[in-house]
Write a protein that holds these residues in place. Structure first.
Motif, PDB file in Angstrom:
ATOM      1  N   ARG A  20       0.822  -1.220   0.000  1.00  0.00           N
ATOM      2  CA  ARG A  20       0.000   0.000   0.000  1.00  0.00           C
ATOM      3  C   ARG A  20       0.851   1.261   0.000  1.00  0.00           C
ATOM      4  O   ARG A  20       0.642   2.160  -0.821  1.00  0.00           O
ATOM      5  N   ILE A  21       1.841   1.353   0.889  1.00  0.00           N
ATOM      6  CA  ILE A  21       2.590   2.607   1.013  1.00  0.00           C
ATOM      7  C   ILE A  21       3.551   2.848  -0.138  1.00  0.00           C
ATOM      8  O   ILE A  21       3.891   3.991  -0.426  1.00  0.00           O
ATOM      9  N   THR A  22       3.975   1.777  -0.810  1.00  0.00           N
ATOM     10  CA  THR A  22       4.901   1.947  -1.936  1.00  0.00           C
ATOM     11  C   THR A  22       4.185   2.009  -3.273  1.00  0.00           C
ATOM     12  O   THR A  22       4.770   2.439  -4.260  1.00  0.00           O
ATOM     13  N   GLY A  23       2.931   1.537  -3.307  1.00  0.00           N
ATOM     14  CA  GLY A  23       2.259   1.394  -4.596  1.00  0.00           C
ATOM     15  C   GLY A  23       2.926   0.289  -5.400  1.00  0.00           C
ATOM     16  O   GLY A  23       2.817   0.232  -6.614  1.00  0.00           O
ATOM     17  N   GLY A  24       3.638  -0.595  -4.696  1.00  0.00           N
ATOM     18  CA  GLY A  24       4.413  -1.652  -5.336  1.00  0.00           C
ATOM     19  C   GLY A  24       3.558  -2.776  -5.894  1.00  0.00           C
ATOM     20  O   GLY A  24       2.389  -2.920  -5.561  1.00  0.00           O
ATOM     21  N   GLU A  25       4.195  -3.552  -6.756  1.00  0.00           N
ATOM     22  CA  GLU A  25       3.552  -4.695  -7.391  1.00  0.00           C
ATOM     23  C   GLU A  25       4.164  -5.977  -6.847  1.00  0.00           C
ATOM     24  O   GLU A  25       5.366  -6.183  -6.993  1.00  0.00           O
ATOM     25  N   PRO A  26       3.359  -6.838  -6.204  1.00  0.00           N
ATOM     26  CA  PRO A  26       3.906  -8.137  -5.812  1.00  0.00           C
ATOM     27  C   PRO A  26       4.354  -8.898  -7.059  1.00  0.00           C
ATOM     28  O   PRO A  26       3.665  -8.886  -8.079  1.00  0.00           O
ATOM     29  N   ALA A  27       5.522  -9.517  -6.984  1.00  0.00           N
ATOM     30  CA  ALA A  27       6.064 -10.248  -8.128  1.00  0.00           C
ATOM     31  C   ALA A  27       6.785 -11.497  -7.641  1.00  0.00           C
ATOM     32  O   ALA A  27       7.359 -11.504  -6.549  1.00  0.00           O
ATOM     33  N   GLU A  28       6.735 -12.544  -8.439  1.00  0.00           N
ATOM     34  CA  GLU A  28       7.456 -13.784  -8.121  1.00  0.00           C
ATOM     35  C   GLU A  28       8.921 -13.577  -8.496  1.00  0.00           C
ATOM     36  O   GLU A  28       9.306 -13.738  -9.642  1.00  0.00           O
TER      37      GLU A  28
END
Length: 104
Positions: free
Chosen positions: A85-93
């Motif tokens: 949420r705070i980074t706006g990051g994308e979970p990735a394998e």
């Protein structure tokens, strides 16, 4: 980017907008310019301009995470959902194999 030296760039193949030949470890000068923070305590937030953030999905298996807090030798506690949420990051394998650390 993960903090380990043998980052498996080939694991990013197939992610939208990621060209494997462009993935490389950033040198300290680039990190400082891109993030405004020195290597050794980079926080997941506070960038001077937007940066694409990929978050290793295996971190979701941990109840609590520790991330750099913006200065060398400092950390902050967070959770996987909060980090996304705070980074706006994308979970990735990203990780090739999970490494289990035994708490002391």
């Amino acid at each position: 980017m993960p903090m380990w030296s043998n980052f498996p760039a080939r694991r990013l193949d197939g992610l939208p907008g990621v060209a494997r030949k462009r993935v490389r470890r950033a040198d300290p000068a680039f990190v400082l310019t891109a993030t405004g923070q020195e290597v050794g305590g980079m926080a997941p937030v506070g960038r001077p301009r937007p940066v694409r953030v990929l978050i290793d999905a295996t971190l979701a298996g941990h109840e609590r995470l520790r991330a750099g807090a913006g200065m060398p030798h400092t950390v902050c506690r967070t959770t996987f959902p909060e980090l996304v949420r705070i980074t706006g990051g994308e979970p990735a394998e990203v990780a090739e194999a999970q490494v289990r650390l035994t708490p002391r």
